[in-house]
Design a protein around this motif. Structure first.
Motif, PDB file in Angstrom:
ATOM      1  N   ILE A  39     -22.813 -25.014 -17.585  1.00 41.73           N
ATOM      2  CA  ILE A  39     -21.623 -25.022 -18.516  1.00 41.73           C
ATOM      3  C   ILE A  39     -22.246 -26.297 -19.340  1.00 41.73           C
ATOM      4  O   ILE A  39     -22.270 -26.087 -20.661  1.00 41.73           O
TER       5      ILE A  39
ATOM      6  N   MET B  17      -1.392 -27.458 -21.736  1.00 43.79           N
ATOM      7  CA  MET B  17      -1.391 -27.131 -23.298  1.00 43.79           C
ATOM      8  C   MET B  17      -1.599 -28.292 -23.994  1.00 43.79           C
ATOM      9  O   MET B  17      -2.377 -28.329 -25.099  1.00 43.79           O
TER      10      MET B  17
ATOM     11  N   GLN C 241      -3.739 -16.919 -28.039  1.00 45.36           N
ATOM     12  CA  GLN C 241      -4.545 -16.605 -26.638  1.00 45.36           C
ATOM     13  C   GLN C 241      -3.988 -17.320 -25.572  1.00 45.36           C
ATOM     14  O   GLN C 241      -3.829 -16.675 -24.295  1.00 45.36           O
ATOM     15  N   HIS C 242      -3.452 -18.688 -25.736  1.00 45.11           N
ATOM     16  CA  HIS C 242      -2.873 -19.399 -24.598  1.00 45.11           C
ATOM     17  C   HIS C 242      -1.891 -18.735 -23.948  1.00 45.11           C
ATOM     18  O   HIS C 242      -1.573 -18.389 -22.789  1.00 45.11           O
ATOM     19  N   LEU C 243      -0.635 -18.820 -24.902  1.00 46.51           N
ATOM     20  CA  LEU C 243       0.487 -17.958 -24.542  1.00 46.51           C
ATOM     21  C   LEU C 243       0.290 -16.667 -23.959  1.00 46.51           C
ATOM     22  O   LEU C 243       1.029 -16.354 -22.833  1.00 46.51           O
TER      23      LEU C 243
ATOM     24  N   ILE D  78      -1.310 -17.165 -20.590  1.00 49.32           N
ATOM     25  CA  ILE D  78      -0.338 -17.521 -19.657  1.00 49.32           C
ATOM     26  C   ILE D  78       0.274 -16.714 -18.851  1.00 49.32           C
ATOM     27  O   ILE D  78       0.733 -16.881 -17.433  1.00 49.32           O
TER      28      ILE D  78
ATOM     29  N   PHE E  20      -1.219 -18.958 -12.104  1.00 53.59           N
ATOM     30  CA  PHE E  20      -0.854 -19.672 -13.193  1.00 53.59           C
ATOM     31  C   PHE E  20      -1.759 -20.704 -13.693  1.00 53.59           C
ATOM     32  O   PHE E  20      -1.545 -21.243 -14.810  1.00 53.59           O
TER      33      PHE E  20
ATOM     34  N   TRP F 222      -5.368 -19.232 -16.692  1.00 52.18           N
ATOM     35  CA  TRP F 222      -5.391 -18.466 -17.740  1.00 52.18           C
ATOM     36  C   TRP F 222      -6.708 -18.368 -18.917  1.00 52.18           C
ATOM     37  O   TRP F 222      -7.124 -17.655 -19.321  1.00 52.18           O
ATOM     38  N   SER F 223      -7.162 -19.753 -18.720  1.00 47.51           N
ATOM     39  CA  SER F 223      -8.108 -19.915 -19.949  1.00 47.51           C
ATOM     40  C   SER F 223      -9.601 -19.289 -19.520  1.00 47.51           C
ATOM     41  O   SER F 223     -10.447 -19.348 -20.235  1.00 47.51           O
TER      42      SER F 223
ATOM     43  N   PHE G 213     -13.279 -18.170 -22.333  1.00 45.25           N
ATOM     44  CA  PHE G 213     -14.468 -18.894 -22.231  1.00 45.25           C
ATOM     45  C   PHE G 213     -15.374 -18.714 -23.350  1.00 45.25           C
ATOM     46  O   PHE G 213     -16.119 -19.742 -23.802  1.00 45.25           O
TER      47      PHE G 213
ATOM     48  N   ASP H  14     -13.484 -25.486 -19.712  1.00 46.29           N
ATOM     49  CA  ASP H  14     -14.260 -24.448 -19.079  1.00 46.29           C
ATOM     50  C   ASP H  14     -14.605 -24.739 -17.537  1.00 46.29           C
ATOM     51  O   ASP H  14     -14.223 -23.876 -16.676  1.00 46.29           O
TER      52      ASP H  14
ATOM     53  N   PHE I 131     -10.944 -24.720 -15.491  1.00 41.59           N
ATOM     54  CA  PHE I 131     -10.436 -23.076 -15.320  1.00 41.59           C
ATOM     55  C   PHE I 131     -11.738 -22.130 -14.562  1.00 41.59           C
ATOM     56  O   PHE I 131     -11.086 -21.359 -13.657  1.00 41.59           O
ATOM     57  N   SER I 132     -12.821 -22.523 -14.642  1.00 42.67           N
ATOM     58  CA  SER I 132     -13.866 -21.935 -13.808  1.00 42.67           C
ATOM     59  C   SER I 132     -13.508 -22.053 -12.416  1.00 42.67           C
ATOM     60  O   SER I 132     -13.576 -20.963 -11.326  1.00 42.67           O
TER      61      SER I 132
END
Lengths: 346, 190, 108, 628
Positions: free
Chosen positions: A127, C95, D245-247, D250, D297, D300-301, D305, D314, D317-318
């Protein structure tokens, strides 16, 4: 007890070799069979032609073997359990009521955690490699702008603007700045490496160093409307000499024959298209300065031949559904003039 | 279905209101998250600093807090069978809630005249949608309270129905705590 | 959306007394006053965010514990509420980090 | 318990249309959910078949570009919101009260309201076909392709309004079932004695509670952008489509678990029953389910990627995503351990449950690949992901839910369902599903993006696409076999026994189908497997003991009468009001106001209508069980 179970199993194996277990095995191994049926897959993402693609493929390789291993072990365990512990007909015995075995369960909680550790390390390293600075200190800067449904490529240092066919020299890092003029698109040339979105209102970056000359298929990977499927591109990885030649040709603005320019201007084309060195300075559609030198038309959908060019001018929408280029209701004479003029722009 | 038959010894309706409130946390959480994510990203004014009226909103906040006090006192009155108290405090909740709404209407009109609309910039859009949905919740609450008040006036709100008031109260207090958060993150932390 | 309004009786647990409610209301009023005061004192502007967060959290907690009776009610209700609250807070913070409102590169 | 199994009771499904419209019985509502979901399964399946026909060969011309975009948008939206969720809801509705020893859910009329709200929402979505403008921006509806500028038609409005309406139904139902599971359990049924299926249902309810509000907010912003000219997702005014995309994710990632956990629950019931053993490591299974939901929860992201969030985001969230593999692995190992040492009886439900485990592993493992951003950026939005998600949702959810359908079919219908056709259904579906979706891995690896209606001849994608299309039709045949089997079963006259599988949980203690009041006497529970304990005694040293013939575990201490909630018209009318309010936005303000008025009126009538009315039949004491 143990002995009797062993007897049962032996019996089961010799008596039936149950069609059930066989088919079950076949069905669950179908995916593996599918893999095996494909000899030495030469799929695009597995044949990278850039450092970027190789880095990605390395991690994929790691993950593939880990997951394939887990897959085989788990499926075999499942099938073994099914075959070994199948109930015979008329068997009304109740098996041992085992509720659990904590040590074992903790074990198979920790085991995946350990495997994940080995997956996480190359992941995180890659990454940061991929999103770090380009390896080449003097990369070729290119701005990629997504449009519904075509690609705009700008080479600020070379003063070149072109569309749908991206030329890069082999061995030199190309550093792309990605953005969009309308909706979200995604830049993807599978043999170069992974994708990166083109977001309207912000910029993304992506670099790669092509290692093998050739022409590679690329395509928008984010749904962007009607002709998303047709938003294709070609990536030309040129050797240094031909890249120099190409960029020189692109910069040389040949004085176009004035009659053709006139047709172009009065037909309405100039409202959207730019041809360097002429009054045509429209910004909505692709820059056509050297459209004659491209190998394809309409975001790489059709070969660049006079016939196809004529068909495209006659009715853009029937070549590329939803195309934003309007049907100008040109008569055949004007189409012929335009084709001749445009094909001459090299 | 009364409290004694339930597993946790909590009336199901009360538990349902808490479950719903947990869900509402996510609703307002998402609105607040968006407001904060877009904070300072408007391309044109007016900005929060230019337009937000802290004295007015402080009074509104105080009014809403006091409505919560009236709410618990109304519940207490209903539980103890104090009909006069129940009517008085429910009436107080309605009046205070109405005052808060009036303040919001006044504020929205002022902002509109000063050029802040839904369409003006991101601040306008996120601000009006966040506080507007809060206002809508207050409105529903006021209607609910009026209903309870009418029931009380008709003599239908004895101690045996105090759960009705308690559940409504939970909703009302939640709307109040949401405002505590909004007042802080939108108005005071600019 | 009240279901079976006639059959349930309130679970009249040990609630606070009327006096406590008035006291809590007084404290809430004072905290609000403090918040507004902090807003107007230029000297405190560098630490306004933590102060306000603490003050409003205190108000939030007081309303939830006393007016909403969580302090006196079954723990399951607190658990349910906290579940929503924790996830919502985590999402707000994530966020803000992702959009650069807070964290490295933020203007605050 | 089983003494009442044969007691006479009024037929559960008798009564005209009106009785179905006004029912508040959780079993009937479950049936309504199930029938709607299976109907939409066919609709979504036909959409898929047309998609596969179009893709079977390069430059095919079965449908045009726009129609294709509409088809995959409707296919995705339909399968997620109109098939898998309501099919799970069908099982939840029918089984949860029976499995926890309750006579109904906590709020029977709210339950009816949830169903009808869902139903009207689903009708509104499909009405878009009839006005000739279905949505076409994908089920994920990424902004700003959904903006008025790039999507001026009504399709997106239909989509956003109907999904919002169905979201309200989901939240209402989630409140109801959370309270039901927590608060309506039979005496003695502690949380650790709650059946795994119900546990997974509880996790799903909590996920719905917390995941639907963010998508509601995302839709509100979109609605404001489209109807009122705001700029939440409009880059030219400083907004960003990435907010959507975020909302969306989520919501969207927990939604994945909302879709898969019910199936995990079914498998955790079916495997023990047919292996004749308790679920291996039940507490681990419960906690891993909770953990999957909770972690859901925080990841989500990983759907983003390629969006360009930066290396730090990244990475975070990974790693969070990889963590989910741990509780998921625990579940799979525990299932295998449940089979281990059992006496496995190969009945149709077991086939589907085992199929679910075997196929879900594939989707799970490709999911681990996607957890790694370098790998994911190659596979994202390619056919590899299409393969992955179908192994999860088809291999996982659909197989799991079919296991549940076959398992509980006798309980719900009172008829046994054919084993031969059931197994044929299974084999056709396994082969068809692998034929359809496995080649998609290859297509993805070869660079075929998803959501394209056509591809050039020279790319070499036609072979695997053709195979996938053949597979899709095989799946269609298998579904046909299921419907034939179902019809034959319903037409047959043989009464199914109360406990056809020799199972362990409470729903099998009552007749098939259960009486309207579920339990003549509410059982007292003293084990995680109350019915097994009742049949076989304490489980220690059980292996030599044969089945004891059923003696009632409960002392016959019947209540004087059983009060059941009365049918009510207000829930369905309130739901209609809500649908008019929402759908009215497409017609005009007057319609919105009319819908709101209907809604408010009905809610008031509902609130002031007693739950149980005099004059409605109540049930006398067991064991006579007849209506009084």
């Amino acid at each position: 007890m143990l002995v009797s179970i062993r007897l049962q199993t032996a019996e089961a194996v010799s008596r039936e070799r149950s069609t059930l277990s066989k088919t079950l095995l076949a069905a669950l191994l179908l995916p593996i069979a599918g893999c095996a049926a494909v000899e030495s897959p030469d799929w695009r993402t597995l044949r990278p032609v850039s450092d970027f693609g190789v880095l990605v493929l390395d991690v994929y390789g790691d993950l593939f073997w880990w997951t394939a291993g887990i897959f085989v072990v788990v499926e075999l365990l499942l099938i073994y359990a099914l075959v070994r512990y199948r109930s015979r007909s008329g068997d009304s015995e109740v098996p041992d009521q085992v509720h659990g075995f904590t040590a074992l369960e903790i074990g198979w909680t920790l085991l995946p955690a350990a495997i994940l550790f080995f997956i996480a390390i190359p992941t995180v390293r890659t990454i940061f490699l991929l999103q770090g600075a380009p390896p080449d200190r003097d990369p070729l800067e290119i701005t990629v702008i997504g449009h519904q449904w075509w690609w705009e490529f700008r080479y600020p240092e070379l003063g070149i603007v072109t569309a749908n066919e991206l030329h890069v020299p082999v061995g030199r890092t190309a550093s792309l700045t990605l953005t969009s003029a309308d909706v979200i698109h995604s830049f993807w040339v599978p043999q170069i490496g992974g994708k990166r979105d083109l977001n309207p209102g912000s910029e993304n970056r992506l670099w790669f160093t092509p290692t093998e000359p050739g022409v590679y298929h690329g395509q928008c990977a984010e749904l962007c409307g009607t002709s998303h499927a047709n938003m294709r591109m070609r990536l030309f990885v040129d050797d240094s000499a031909s890249f120099a030649q190409w960029s020189a040709a692109m910069r040389a603005t040949a004085a176009p024959d004035s009659a053709g320019v006139m047709t172009f201007l009065i037909s309405g084309c100039a409202a959207c298209h730019t041809i360097a060195g002429t009054p045509a300075q429209g910004k909505v559609g692709p820059d056509l300065t050297s459209v004659g030198s491209r190998t394809t038309l309409a975001s790489s959908m059709i070969p660049n031949t006079p016939e196809m060019m004529a068909a495209w001018l006659r009715s853009p929408d029937s070549v590329k559904p939803g195309a934003l280029m309007p049907d100008l209701n040109l008569d055949e004479q004007r189409i012929a003039d335009l084709v001749e003029f445009l094909e001459g722009l090299r | 279905m009364d409290a004694h038959a339930t597993t946790f010894g909590v009336p199901s309706r009360k538990m349902a209101m808490w479950v719903f409130i947990a869900s509402e946390c996510m609703f307002f959480g998402s609105l607040i998250a968006t407001y904060l994510s877009y904070e300072g990203k408007s391309l044109v004014g007016p900005t929060p600093r230019e337009i937000l009226n802290i004295p007015l909103t402080s009074v509104s906040t105080f009014v809403l807090l006091m409505s919560s006090l009236a709410m618990v006192l109304a519940l207490e009155a209903v539980q103890t069978g104090n009909r006069r108290g129940a009517r008085m405090w429910l009436g107080a909740v309605v009046v205070l809630g109405g005052l808060f709404l009036a303040g919001q209407v006044y504020e929205f009109r002022e902002f509109y005249h000063e050029g802040l609309t839904l369409q003006q910039n991101l601040f306008g859009a996120t601000f009006f949608v966040l506080t507007g949905f809060h206002g809508a919740h207050v409105t529903v609450g006021v209607i609910w309270m009026v209903t309870l008040l009418v029931m009380s006036l008709r003599g239908q709100l004895g101690p045996e129905r105090s759960l009705d008031v308690e559940v409504a109260g939970l909703y009302w207090h939640f709307v109040d705590v949401v405002w505590i958060v909004i007042f802080t993150v939108v108005y005071l932390i600019q | 959306m009240a279901e079976h309004p006639t059959h349930e009786t309130a679970h009249a647990g040990a609630h606070a007394s009327k006096g406590t409610y008035w006291l809590i209301a007084l404290v809430l009023g004072i905290l609000t006053l403090l918040e507004v005061a902090v807003f107007y004192v230029p000297l405190l502007h560098s630490v306004i965010v933590p102060i306000l967060l603490v003050l409003s959290s205190a108000k939030f907690a007081l309303v939830a514990m006393f007016f909403m009776h969580l302090k006196f009610d079954k723990p399951i209700l607190t658990t349910l509420f906290a579940g929503g609250l924790v996830v919502a807070t985590a999402i707000i913070l994530s966020m803000m980090l992702l959009f650069g409102t807070i964290g490295p590169g933020a203007h605050m | 318990m089983s003494a009442h199994a044969t007691a006479a009771h009024p037929p559960l499904y008798a009564g005209g249309l009106r009785s179905w419209l006004t029912t508040v019985d959780h079993k009937r509502i479950g049936v309504l959910y199930g029938v709607s979901a299976l109907f939409y399964f066919v609709v979504g399946g036909v959409e898929a078949l047309i998609i596969r026909l179009q893709l079977a060969s390069p430059t095919a011309d079965v449908v045009g570009a726009d129609t294709f975009n509409q088809l995959f948008t409707m296919h995705g939206t339909t399968m997620v919101f109109l098939v898998l969720m309501p099919l799970s809801a069908a099982l939840f509705n029918y089984m949860i009260p029976l499995m926890i020893g309750a006579r109904d859910v906590a709020f029977p009329r709210l339950n009816a309201f949830s169903f009808w709200t869902f139903f009207f929402g689903s009708v509104l979505l499909n009405l878009s076909f009839f006005v000739g403008d279905p949505p076409d921006a994908g089920w994920f509806g990424y902004a700003n392709l959904t903006s008025k500028q790039y999507n001026p038609g009504m399709g997106i409005d239909f989509w956003l309004l109907s999904v919002q309406i169905m979201g309200i139904a989901s939240i209402a139902s989630a409140v109801n079932f959370t309270v039901t599971i927590l608060n309506m359990r039979a005496p003695g049924m502690s949380l650790m004695r709650v059946p795994l299926f119900v546990w997974m249902a509880l996790v799903v309810q909590v996920l719905m509670l917390l995941a639907f509000p963010p998508i509601t907010v995302a839709f509100i912003f979109l609605m404001f952008d489209r109807f009122f000219g705001t700029h939440f997702y409009i880059p030219s005014a400083g907004g960003t489509p990435i907010l959507w995309q975020h909302l969306f994710w989520i919501f969207g990632h927990p939604e994945v678990y909302i879709l898969i956990l019910p199936s995990f629950g079914v498998v955790s019931e079916v495997l023990p029953t047919f292996a004749r053993k308790p679920l291996f490591g039940a507490p681990f299974m419960i906690f891993s389910g909770i953990l999957i939901g909770f972690l859901g929860f925080g990841v989500w992201s990983h759907h983003m990627f390629t969006t360009g969030l930066g290396a730090v985001a990244d990475t975070a969230f990974s790693l969070a995503t990889m963590l989910i593999a741990i509780p998921t692995g625990v579940k799979i190992f525990n299932w295998i351990a449940t089979l281990w040492g059992g006496h496995i009886r190969f009945r149709t439900p077991l086939y589907f449950a085992v199929g679910m485990v075997g196929l879900f592993i594939i989707g799970g493992l490709s999911g681990i690949m996607h957890a790694s951003p370098p790998v994911d950026i190659q596979q994202h939005d390619s056919y590899f992901v299409v393969a992955h998600l179908h192994y999860v949702f088809f291999g996982g959810t659909v197989f799991g839910l079919f296991a549940g359908i076959y398992y509980w079919w006798p309980k719900v219908t009172g008829r046994m369902i054919g084993e031969g056709l059931g197994k044929l259904h299974f084999w056709l579906m396994v082969v068809g599903m692998n034929l359809t979706f496995f080649p998609m891995h290859f297509l993805g690896l070869d660079g075929m993006p998803r959501r394209i209606y056509t591809y050039a001849t020279d790319l070499g994608w036609e072979r695997w696409n053709m195979i996938a299309t053949v597979g899709a039709f095989l799946i269609a045949v298998s579904v046909l076999v299921f419907f034939v089997n179902a019809a034959r079963s319903l037409a047959s006259k043989t009464q199914a026994p109360a406990d056809p599988w020799d199972a362990a949980t409470l729903e099998w203690t009552v007749s098939s189908p259960p009486p309207e009041y579920n339990f003549a006497v509410v059982p007292t529970v003293n084990s995680a497997r109350p019915f097994w304990l009742h049949k076989y005694g304490p489980t220690r040293d059980i292996s030599t003991r044969t089945k004891a013939q059923g003696t009632p575990a409960q002392p016959d201490n019947p209540p004087t009468r059983i009060d059941l909630p009365s049918p009510s018209s207000w829930p369905i009318l309130a739901a209609l009001g809500l649908a008019l309010l929402g759908g009215g936005a497409l017609v005009g303000l007057w319609m919105v106001l009319f819908g709101a008025a209907v809604l408010v009126f009905c809610v008031y009538r509902w609130a002031f209508q007693p739950l149980e009315r005099t004059g409605h039949p109540t049930f006398g004491p067991a064991p006579s069980g007849g209506s009084s």
